[in-house]
Every structure is written in C-alpha cells, then in structure tokens.
Design a protein around this motif. Sequence first.
Motif, PDB file in Angstrom:
ATOM      1  N   THR A  93      -4.865   2.269   8.028  1.00  0.00           N
ATOM      2  CA  THR A  93      -3.808   3.048   8.954  1.00  0.00           C
ATOM      3  C   THR A  93      -2.956   3.976   8.065  1.00  0.00           C
ATOM      4  OG1 THR A  93      -4.007   0.932  10.466  1.00  0.00           O
ATOM      5  CG2 THR A  93      -2.114   2.371  10.367  1.00  0.00           C
ATOM      6  N   PHE A  94      -2.684   3.129   7.041  1.00  0.00           N
ATOM      7  CA  PHE A  94      -1.439   3.916   6.269  1.00  0.00           C
ATOM      8  C   PHE A  94      -2.215   4.859   5.302  1.00  0.00           C
ATOM      9  CE2 PHE A  94       0.685  -0.243   7.022  1.00  0.00           C
ATOM     10  CZ  PHE A  94       1.534   0.276   8.246  1.00  0.00           C
ATOM     11  N   THR A  95      -3.488   4.884   4.922  1.00  0.00           N
ATOM     12  CA  THR A  95      -4.121   6.137   4.052  1.00  0.00           C
ATOM     13  C   THR A  95      -5.060   6.912   4.902  1.00  0.00           C
ATOM     14  OG1 THR A  95      -5.797   4.620   3.424  1.00  0.00           O
ATOM     15  CG2 THR A  95      -3.765   4.339   2.108  1.00  0.00           C
ATOM     16  N   ALA A  96      -4.766   6.695   6.201  1.00  0.00           N
ATOM     17  CA  ALA A  96      -5.959   7.612   7.013  1.00  0.00           C
ATOM     18  C   ALA A  96      -5.317   8.863   7.049  1.00  0.00           C
ATOM     19  CB  ALA A  96      -6.080   6.912   8.389  1.00  0.00           C
ATOM     20  N   GLY A  97      -6.297   9.763   6.554  1.00  0.00           N
ATOM     21  CA  GLY A  97      -5.945  11.324   6.532  1.00  0.00           C
ATOM     22  C   GLY A  97      -4.989  11.664   5.555  1.00  0.00           C
ATOM     23  N   ARG A 176      10.189  13.756   2.411  1.00  0.00           N
ATOM     24  CA  ARG A 176       8.781  13.695   2.076  1.00  0.00           C
ATOM     25  C   ARG A 176       8.313  12.177   2.543  1.00  0.00           C
ATOM     26  NH1 ARG A 176       9.024  18.275  -1.418  1.00  0.00           N
ATOM     27  NH2 ARG A 176       6.961  19.043  -1.665  1.00  0.00           N
ATOM     28  N   PRO A 177       7.221  12.134   3.050  1.00  0.00           N
ATOM     29  CA  PRO A 177       6.797  10.683   3.109  1.00  0.00           C
ATOM     30  C   PRO A 177       6.378   9.673   2.159  1.00  0.00           C
ATOM     31  CG  PRO A 177       5.640  12.415   4.599  1.00  0.00           C
ATOM     32  CD  PRO A 177       6.371  12.982   3.931  1.00  0.00           C
ATOM     33  N   VAL A 178       7.045   8.829   1.944  1.00  0.00           N
ATOM     34  CA  VAL A 178       7.181   7.996   0.692  1.00  0.00           C
ATOM     35  C   VAL A 178       5.637   7.774   0.331  1.00  0.00           C
ATOM     36  CG1 VAL A 178       7.565   5.997  -0.380  1.00  0.00           C
ATOM     37  CG2 VAL A 178       9.374   7.376   0.828  1.00  0.00           C
ATOM     38  N   ILE A 205       5.631  -2.417   1.825  1.00  0.00           N
ATOM     39  CA  ILE A 205       6.666  -2.225   2.824  1.00  0.00           C
ATOM     40  C   ILE A 205       6.120  -1.792   4.327  1.00  0.00           C
ATOM     41  CG2 ILE A 205       8.705  -0.642   3.364  1.00  0.00           C
ATOM     42  CD1 ILE A 205       9.053  -0.218   0.334  1.00  0.00           C
ATOM     43  N   LEU A 206       5.453  -1.130   4.387  1.00  0.00           N
ATOM     44  CA  LEU A 206       4.856  -0.576   5.803  1.00  0.00           C
ATOM     45  C   LEU A 206       3.933  -1.922   6.225  1.00  0.00           C
ATOM     46  CD1 LEU A 206       3.585   3.021   4.827  1.00  0.00           C
ATOM     47  CD2 LEU A 206       5.399   2.195   6.134  1.00  0.00           C
ATOM     48  N   HIS A 207       3.105  -2.527   5.238  1.00  0.00           N
ATOM     49  CA  HIS A 207       2.403  -3.554   6.018  1.00  0.00           C
ATOM     50  C   HIS A 207       3.239  -4.705   6.629  1.00  0.00           C
ATOM     51  CE1 HIS A 207      -0.723  -6.645   6.329  1.00  0.00           C
ATOM     52  NE2 HIS A 207      -0.156  -7.500   5.614  1.00  0.00           N
ATOM     53  N   ARG A 208       4.486  -4.890   6.041  1.00  0.00           N
ATOM     54  CA  ARG A 208       5.272  -5.947   6.469  1.00  0.00           C
ATOM     55  C   ARG A 208       6.146  -5.514   7.618  1.00  0.00           C
ATOM     56  NH1 ARG A 208       6.148  -7.598   0.936  1.00  0.00           N
ATOM     57  NH2 ARG A 208       8.031  -6.379   1.070  1.00  0.00           N
ATOM     58  N   GLY A 209       6.242  -3.970   7.845  1.00  0.00           N
ATOM     59  CA  GLY A 209       6.947  -3.598   8.779  1.00  0.00           C
ATOM     60  C   GLY A 209       8.286  -3.625   8.617  1.00  0.00           C
ATOM     61  N   ASP A 210       8.708  -3.556   7.472  1.00  0.00           N
ATOM     62  CA  ASP A 210      10.289  -3.379   7.003  1.00  0.00           C
ATOM     63  C   ASP A 210      10.897  -2.100   7.511  1.00  0.00           C
ATOM     64  OD1 ASP A 210      11.098  -5.960   5.832  1.00  0.00           O
ATOM     65  OD2 ASP A 210       9.877  -5.382   4.109  1.00  0.00           O
ATOM     66  N   ILE A 211      10.084  -0.923   7.017  1.00  0.00           N
ATOM     67  CA  ILE A 211      10.520   0.233   7.513  1.00  0.00           C
ATOM     68  C   ILE A 211       9.119   0.768   8.068  1.00  0.00           C
ATOM     69  CG2 ILE A 211      11.303   2.366   6.816  1.00  0.00           C
ATOM     70  CD1 ILE A 211      13.028   0.358   5.418  1.00  0.00           C
ATOM     71  N   ARG A 212       9.498   1.634   9.148  1.00  0.00           N
ATOM     72  CA  ARG A 212       8.380   2.246  10.037  1.00  0.00           C
ATOM     73  C   ARG A 212       7.988   3.486   9.356  1.00  0.00           C
ATOM     74  NH1 ARG A 212      12.206   0.852  13.783  1.00  0.00           N
ATOM     75  NH2 ARG A 212      11.547  -0.930  15.060  1.00  0.00           N
ATOM     76  N   PRO A 213       6.688   3.704   9.331  1.00  0.00           N
ATOM     77  CA  PRO A 213       6.050   4.869   8.700  1.00  0.00           C
ATOM     78  C   PRO A 213       6.889   6.141   8.981  1.00  0.00           C
ATOM     79  CG  PRO A 213       4.381   3.575   9.510  1.00  0.00           C
ATOM     80  CD  PRO A 213       5.488   3.173  10.295  1.00  0.00           C
ATOM     81  N   ARG A 246      13.708  -7.636   9.407  1.00  0.00           N
ATOM     82  CA  ARG A 246      13.450  -6.187   8.572  1.00  0.00           C
ATOM     83  C   ARG A 246      14.503  -6.026   7.661  1.00  0.00           C
ATOM     84  NH1 ARG A 246      13.776  -2.044  12.379  1.00  0.00           N
ATOM     85  NH2 ARG A 246      12.516  -0.712  10.857  1.00  0.00           N
ATOM     86  N   ARG A 247      14.078  -5.725   6.539  1.00  0.00           N
ATOM     87  CA  ARG A 247      14.849  -5.021   5.462  1.00  0.00           C
ATOM     88  C   ARG A 247      14.961  -3.894   5.439  1.00  0.00           C
ATOM     89  NH1 ARG A 247      12.780  -7.391  -0.061  1.00  0.00           N
ATOM     90  NH2 ARG A 247      10.825  -6.701   0.595  1.00  0.00           N
ATOM     91  N   ASP A 248      15.590  -3.104   6.496  1.00  0.00           N
ATOM     92  CA  ASP A 248      15.863  -1.891   6.845  1.00  0.00           C
ATOM     93  C   ASP A 248      17.107  -0.931   6.051  1.00  0.00           C
ATOM     94  OD1 ASP A 248      15.851   0.630   8.143  1.00  0.00           O
ATOM     95  OD2 ASP A 248      16.348  -0.060  10.127  1.00  0.00           O
TER      96      ASP A 248
END
Length: 440
Positions: A93-97, A176-178, A205-213, A246-248
């Motif tokens: 999901t997070f590396t698609a495209g 810039r997207p991290v 971070i994305l997998h655990r959902g702390d921060i939304r993409p 979430r650690r937001d």
Amino acid sequence: MRGLRHVGTALLPLALLAGAAQAQDDRYPQLVPPTTGSIGSAGDKWSGEPGASGHPLMMPDAILAAVADFKNCLERIWPEAARRGISRASFETFTAGLEPDVKIMDFVDAQPEFTKAFWDYVDLLVTDERIARGRELLAAHAATFDAVEKAYGVDRHIVAAIWGVETKYGTAAGERPVIRSTATLACVGRRQAYFRDEFLAALEILHRGDIRPEQLKGSWAGAFGSTQFMPTAFKRYAVDFDRDGRRDVVGSVPDVAASTANHLVKAGWLAGQTWGYEVVLPQGFNYLLADPARKLTLQEWTRHGVTRPGGAPFPRAGDKATLFIPAGARGPAFLLLDNFRAIMKYNPAEAYALAIGHLADRLRGGGPIVQAWPREERVLTRAERLELQQHLARHGFDVGEPSGRLGLKTRAAVRDFQARSGLVPDGFATVAILERLRAR
Ligand code: CA
C-alpha cells in the motif's frame, strides 16, 4: 543524531547532516536550500548535475542507474520491513506507485556559502511575531503545558520555542511526503545506509497508523511534524500524551509538546535548571576562562566578577556553567548550563540552541539580549575560514583537518594565537585576525 534538519520556513534551514560529528564541530549551522515547493514543478526538477561531494554515487550516471533500479531497491528492503512486523499488505500500500523524488539529490551535497552572522541568525529566529504567537499558544494550551511540564520536568517555554523555531508553531512543516523522500534517499545517492533506517521507520509509522499518509509530510530529508522529528527520532521519543492510541506529532498539541519534552529529557535535560544566562564580564577579564572545558558553579563565576545585566543574583548559585562568548569580547557573553547541551542534541548548532534559549526567555516575559553584538564585523566567507585554518595550521596551531567550519578546535587555536600576539584571547575569528595571520 537527528539527521538532516531544517527550520520549517525553508528560509533558514538549520543544520546539517546526518554526520553529526561533523555537525557538532560547526560554529554556525549550514545553510541548506529551500525544501518546500510543489513537487514536479519546473523549479523542482533535478538539475542533472553531479553532487559537490564528488562521491561516485552522486554522479549523474549513478543517480540515473539507481532511479532505474528503484523498484528493485525497495524490494530488497522488504525483508527487513517484514522483520519489523510490517505486513506485506502495508508495504505494498505505502510503496505502490512510489517514484523517487530525484530533486532531493540537488540538496544532498549542497554547501552554499553561509554568511549569516551569529546575531543575524538569532534575530531571524527570535522575532516579535514568534514571541507574540508563542505567548498566545502557551496561554491557549496552558492545561496541556502544565501537564507536560509536570510529567517531564522540561520548561514549557523551551518546548514552545522549539515548536516556534522549527515550524512556526506547526504552520510550516514542509510538503514533501516523508515516505517518498526517505525511500529516495534509501535507494539513490550517497546516504543510502543512513536513510534505509529512516525509510523503514517511516513505514513503521504508517503501518501502525500513528500518522496518516497524507499528513506524513516534511522536509526533503524526512523531518516531519510540528517539531520536525526524523522517523527514527519519532520511534525513540514520540509519545501518545492525549491517549487516543496514536502518537500524533503532526496534529495533536499534547503529543507534540510531550514528544518534544521527552526528546529533551532523553538528551539529558535537568529539571529545574534553565538553559543559561546572559552575563556581563568585568574589565580586564581573563578570556581564557571562556573554555568549554571549564565548568564552574554560578557562584564561582560570580567570584570571577561575572554578573547578570542589571545585577540580579543567579537563582540557583550552585548550578554549573561554562562561559560562551559567540561574538568575542565586544559582544554579549553567556553562561551555559548543561541544558544548553540538551538543546544542542536536538539540533547541533550553538546559534540554534542560543536562539531557542533566548526565545524561551522571551516567551516567559524576559527582555532582549542587553549587550550589543559587534554588527559591524563582516562574517568570514567559507574560503576565508578555510584560509584562516590553513594559516593557523601553518603556524603550528591544532585546528584538526581544515574544513572551512569553525569548531571548538579552531576557536581554541584562534585564542592561542591571540594570546601569543598580545590580543584579547576571545577566540572570535574576524577579518582582522585573518589579515594578521596572512601577514606572518
Ligand atoms: Ca495521541
């Protein structure tokens, strides 16, 4: 080590690089080019130029080859991602495209001339606007800051100052997207080993959902959120202070404040102590005492004739401090407590730490720095700094490897040279010192 960082305004990016040893030896922070701006626009295309480092991986052919191999590179990182508990579904999901952001290669080696004087740097960061906005936010979030201060023992004004300096209180955190920036740096260019870990931490971070993409955006080097955490720093220091799971550090003020305070605690912050004090030195003062290795109690400094402007006593006379005169004998002096070093672990530049400490004092209601800076002094260019070091080395002074960066060794060497030449040994490298060295 925090990696590449910058002040969110993009005007005044702070420091430097991942090679913290190098960074810690910097007298002034490095200027890194602007990092914001829409991706893919005309001004945001890679120059196609080789990097200034001359590193083989920064040559255009190598960069193009790495870009062509980008998908394979990500796949080579997958097993480590799996070991960290990231699911294949998340990884895909997070590396698609995902395409590399090659423009970043123009930033990796950038070493523009840094011509900003210490005082200009402090002025630029400690503005009336930042002071006013910071006071408003401290009032608006008083209950949060009460709780964070109680939990971590870190002065709320320091936390707020970092928030203000890093991103203008969360309003300038970078676009810039991290995940894209760190993936690019993990697969292209000369910093791959370092950024592979940052990329993996960003995936976590994305997998655990702390921060939304869509919120995980930041500087070209991947620092994100209101106080600009690198992904690995997030892993170590971020906390879920508002307990929503979430650690937001992007959207939650309690999480931002607590995570920043926690970072300072882990960097050695001592509860109850401040960062330092502006001080006035007496006539005929022995400037050789301004040595980072000479730590005395405030009471002992008082015995050397060191006072606060206006003569107020030090609140805690037993605290230990070193004397710092960033602009020489004609500028202000400061006694620095250990907490100054904790701020420097957040960002390894003295000008940064002094700006944070001073902004914190202003947020608390304190006034400007009382003593004048020697504003008529022209800052040495990079070439001149290098030349200064070469002359000092030629005369047998230890400056380490001449680099154009004026660190502690160079300052000590300048002091020794001044002492030997019958000058005030304040360690401040001026045009006059350079000219005197040239003439010998
Ligand atoms: Ca939270």
